[in-house]
Design an enzyme around this catalytic site. Sequence first.
Site, mmCIF file in Angstrom:
data_model
loop_
_atom_site.group_PDB
_atom_site.id
_atom_site.type_symbol
_atom_site.label_atom_id
_atom_site.label_comp_id
_atom_site.label_asym_id
_atom_site.label_seq_id
_atom_site.Cartn_x
_atom_site.Cartn_y
_atom_site.Cartn_z
ATOM 1 N N GLU A 1 0.259 -9.336 3.197
ATOM 2 C CA GLU A 1 -0.829 -10.752 3.015
ATOM 3 C C GLU A 1 -0.266 -11.484 1.807
ATOM 4 O O GLU A 1 -1.060 -11.724 0.757
ATOM 5 C CB GLU A 1 -2.127 -9.889 2.570
ATOM 6 C CG GLU A 1 -2.480 -9.138 3.664
ATOM 7 C CD GLU A 1 -3.858 -8.298 3.464
ATOM 8 O OE1 GLU A 1 -4.666 -8.359 4.400
ATOM 9 O OE2 GLU A 1 -4.256 -8.010 2.342
ATOM 10 N N HIS B 1 -0.782 -10.523 -3.688
ATOM 11 C CA HIS B 1 -1.813 -9.482 -4.376
ATOM 12 C C HIS B 1 -1.411 -9.263 -6.002
ATOM 13 O O HIS B 1 -1.202 -8.350 -6.434
ATOM 14 C CB HIS B 1 -1.832 -8.104 -3.839
ATOM 15 C CG HIS B 1 -2.641 -8.033 -2.609
ATOM 16 N ND1 HIS B 1 -3.802 -8.098 -2.192
ATOM 17 C CD2 HIS B 1 -1.983 -7.968 -1.343
ATOM 18 C CE1 HIS B 1 -4.172 -8.072 -1.181
ATOM 19 N NE2 HIS B 1 -2.920 -7.974 -0.319
ATOM 20 N N TRP C 1 -8.116 2.301 0.842
ATOM 21 C CA TRP C 1 -8.382 1.036 0.001
ATOM 22 C C TRP C 1 -10.006 1.282 -0.414
ATOM 23 O O TRP C 1 -10.762 1.735 0.245
ATOM 24 C CB TRP C 1 -8.241 -0.223 0.748
ATOM 25 C CG TRP C 1 -6.685 -0.241 1.407
ATOM 26 C CD1 TRP C 1 -6.407 -0.037 2.739
ATOM 27 C CD2 TRP C 1 -5.879 -0.855 0.960
ATOM 28 N NE1 TRP C 1 -5.271 -0.234 3.016
ATOM 29 C CE2 TRP C 1 -4.819 -0.719 1.809
ATOM 30 C CE3 TRP C 1 -5.565 -1.323 -0.364
ATOM 31 C CZ2 TRP C 1 -3.557 -1.106 1.561
ATOM 32 C CZ3 TRP C 1 -4.230 -1.391 -0.737
ATOM 33 C CH2 TRP C 1 -3.231 -1.581 0.328
ATOM 34 N N ASP D 1 -2.780 -4.691 -7.921
ATOM 35 C CA ASP D 1 -3.344 -5.506 -7.101
ATOM 36 C C ASP D 1 -4.180 -6.855 -7.576
ATOM 37 O O ASP D 1 -4.324 -6.765 -8.890
ATOM 38 C CB ASP D 1 -4.330 -5.024 -6.054
ATOM 39 C CG ASP D 1 -4.279 -5.442 -4.627
ATOM 40 O OD1 ASP D 1 -4.433 -6.734 -4.556
ATOM 41 O OD2 ASP D 1 -4.049 -4.686 -3.621
HETATM 42 C C1 ACM Z 1 -2.885 -3.616 3.872
HETATM 43 O O1 ACM Z 1 -3.819 -3.143 4.427
HETATM 44 N N1 ACM Z 1 -3.362 -4.873 3.282
HETATM 45 C C2 ACM Z 1 -1.705 -3.093 3.651
#
Ligand code: ACM
Length: 531
Positions: free
Chosen positions: A329, A265, A470, A188
């Site tokens: 994103e 990312h 995350w 990322d």
């Molecule tokens: C994500 O939560 N951006 C996949």
Amino acid sequence: MRKTLLTLLISAALASGCTQGVETPALLPLPSQVSPHASTYTLRDGYGIDCQDAELNFIADYTSRMIHDLTGVSSSPDGKAGVRLTLTTDSLPTEGYRLRIGRKGIDIEAASPAGIFYGVQTLRQLLPQQEASSCTLHGIDIQDSPRFGWRGLHLDVSRHFFTVDEIKRFIDVMAMYKFNRFHWHLTDDQGWRIEIVKYPELTRIGSVRARTLIGKDPGGEYDETCRYDETPHGGFYTQDEIRDVVEYAARRFITVIPEIEFPGHAVAALASYPWLSCTGEQYEVRQTWDIDDRVFCIGRDSTFRFIEGVLEEVVALFPSAYIHIGGDECPTDRWERCPRCRERMRAEGLSRPRQLQGYATTRIERFLRSHGRRLIGWDEILDSGVSQTAVVMSWRGTEGGIRAARRGNEVVMAPTTHCYFDYYQTADTAGEPLAWGGCLPLDKVYALNPCEGLDSVQRASVLGVQANLWTEYIPDFAQAQYMLLPRLGALAEVGWAPDRKDYAEFLPRLRRLTRLYDACGYVYAPHPLAD
Ligand code: ACM
Ligand code: ZN
């Protein structure tokens, strides 16, 4: 699945803990059929584990260790069989098993080693917690198989790095609840975490960020009021370590699905190799969170040579049929301004910059297919055109998943509304560790219906469910466990148990089984379990 009278009786009995005078144990996820009966079996020091098939030997070793760790009772290689593990050819579903405890011992039968392993996990929940030379188990017959083949858990190791030992403990938590897909988010903006021999700068430069934003991210408005910890944060997994984790997971019937983010990312990769970006500028590994518009240049052929070189090593390391390429994103601002990207659009007859993502995804999918793998990506891959063989992971709600299933793509449901374990577990956030935001209490996880809005044909496209962790605001493994548990128990039930959910019946079972969290020393959030 329709409720039978038997299952209704079992559900009621499980809530009360009693069936026809026989105590019903707490089991989670709830098996398809449970029949407690009055007999007992006492497992004593020196018992043996009988398995006819050599391919079950490692499960026998695992079982022996598990029984000893929980009860204190030790097995012996030449002891009389108290536990029998048997592969059968009769009609048990893949991953299904039968577990019987009676006067003659403990029998686990399955059509596959995975099924045997899941039977062992159920046995674990039936064992008393003690330190003794014998333990007595109540008689029971269980027949069980999962509702979904994809029972996933994701971990972001880019925002915060976790050691190999921590990853193994994470996998152990998954195994306890019969999860079978570990989605390892390895790259990322804030750190590249997998050794790629062909591109050593990815880990030399890309695995370390100079410092990390302290406290809540203002969402793009970074000024002098932002504070940083002024401490480098780094770490990566060598290829030997990756192989070790893949093997460890495989022995728990968990497939590791690597995620290599493309085309967004990407800042850690661009910081390592500036020629991957539209401008060729030298960037630093990102120190703040949220979305970044510095993404891979789609106009350069060298970008594709790079990502294919990376994926060549990735497919050699991970036997998974699926390789996750992210796709979420990804702003198009840089592409709009880039002469190479505009030239690519012209050459490919694309009218919108967003279609460059479709072009790139399709190209990567072809590459993965030529290596015998399937591409999986976040639901944004649908927005720019993707083939029907790509698998879609629905995270922006279930709408992307529904759209994908209706057009014939396979789907994994992981919506923010029910599956984002980086969200707070309670609306009362005082005293809670800083979290991304949102509120995802236990009952909301439990309420997920992954097939809602789909007809019976489309439902067959839903491979299963997944929780995502995350780690922007999860700096260590203790906090990771706190965010996972007990919510993972609720998702385990969604992914495994037949579609007959009753939260009021589930909660006491979950509570009774927190004794296993304590036995394993896991950190968990206690408040969702309180009366
Ligand atoms: C994500 O939560 N951006 C996949
Ligand atoms: Zn470009």
